[in-house]
Design a protein around this motif. Structure first.
Motif, PDB file in Angstrom:
ATOM      1  N   HIS A   3     -42.510   5.840 -12.783  1.00 24.92           N
ATOM      2  CA  HIS A   3     -43.950   5.932 -12.500  1.00 24.92           C
ATOM      3  C   HIS A   3     -44.231   5.939 -10.995  1.00 24.92           C
ATOM      4  O   HIS A   3     -45.194   6.551 -10.543  1.00 24.92           O
ATOM      5  CB  HIS A   3     -44.711   4.768 -13.149  1.00 24.92           C
TER       6      HIS A   3
ATOM      7  N   ASN B 135     -49.043  12.742 -11.802  1.00 24.33           N
ATOM      8  CA  ASN B 135     -49.792  12.712 -13.071  1.00 24.33           C
ATOM      9  C   ASN B 135     -51.019  13.623 -13.022  1.00 24.33           C
ATOM     10  O   ASN B 135     -51.991  13.395 -13.726  1.00 24.33           O
ATOM     11  CB  ASN B 135     -50.192  11.280 -13.436  1.00 24.33           C
TER      12      ASN B 135
ATOM     13  N   THR C 132     -51.826  10.562 -20.945  1.00 26.97           N
ATOM     14  CA  THR C 132     -51.069   9.312 -20.784  1.00 26.97           C
ATOM     15  C   THR C 132     -49.749   9.377 -21.546  1.00 26.97           C
ATOM     16  O   THR C 132     -48.716   8.912 -21.061  1.00 26.97           O
ATOM     17  CB  THR C 132     -51.902   8.115 -21.270  1.00 26.97           C
TER      18      THR C 132
ATOM     19  N   VAL D 171     -47.226  11.144 -19.428  1.00 24.03           N
ATOM     20  CA  VAL D 171     -46.796  10.307 -18.303  1.00 24.03           C
ATOM     21  C   VAL D 171     -45.781   9.262 -18.786  1.00 24.03           C
ATOM     22  O   VAL D 171     -44.713   9.087 -18.186  1.00 24.03           O
ATOM     23  CB  VAL D 171     -48.014   9.639 -17.627  1.00 24.03           C
TER      24      VAL D 171
END
Length: 131
Positions: free
Chosen positions: A30, A35, A42, A45
């Motif tokens: 992350h 993104n 989500t 991601v």
């Protein structure tokens, strides 16, 4: 900053060093991933982060099997397996997808990279594994 819960690790029933390493692979992804400035789903991601633990061989036994899942952007291990499939079609797919997601997100990126829509890829993925 990455915070890891000592309560979680203390309560983990298994190899804590392995779980901590897997967790760091996922969370560090992350730090370095794009993104689409918040536009990417989500589930995608989180799927990219779980793709990292899949590729690093730090995924748990309960991790999704190839072909599992209801949607390509379901998230985590389900999306990681789909990304693994896409990377099998185009080597380096996930890295290239990440580059495209720097400033925006569009499902057309899948077609740009593979020549196939995300829906076609998902259907072929599911068919390959009999799901």
């Amino acid at each position: 900053m990455i915070n890891v819960s000592s309560i979680y690790l203390n309560g983990y029933d298994g190899d804590v060093k392995w779980e901590f390493t897997s967790l760091l692979y996922h969370e560090m992804t992350h730090v370095f991933q794009w993104n689409g400035e918040g536009q990417a789903p989500t589930g995608l991601v989180e799927g990219v982060a779980d793709y990292t633990i899949l590729r690093a061989d730090y995924y748990p036994p309960a991790f999704a099997k190839p072909g599992d899942g209801d949607r390509w952007d379901q998230g985590y291990d389900f999306t990681a397996r789909f990304l693994e499939y896409c990377d099998g079609i185009v080597s380096g797919f996930v890295g290239e997808l990440n580059k495209k997601m720097r400033y925006s997100f569009d499902v057309k990126y899948f077609e740009d990279l593979t020549g196939k829509s995300v829906d076609q890829l998902w259907n072929e993925y599911k068919a390959q594994y009999g799901n």
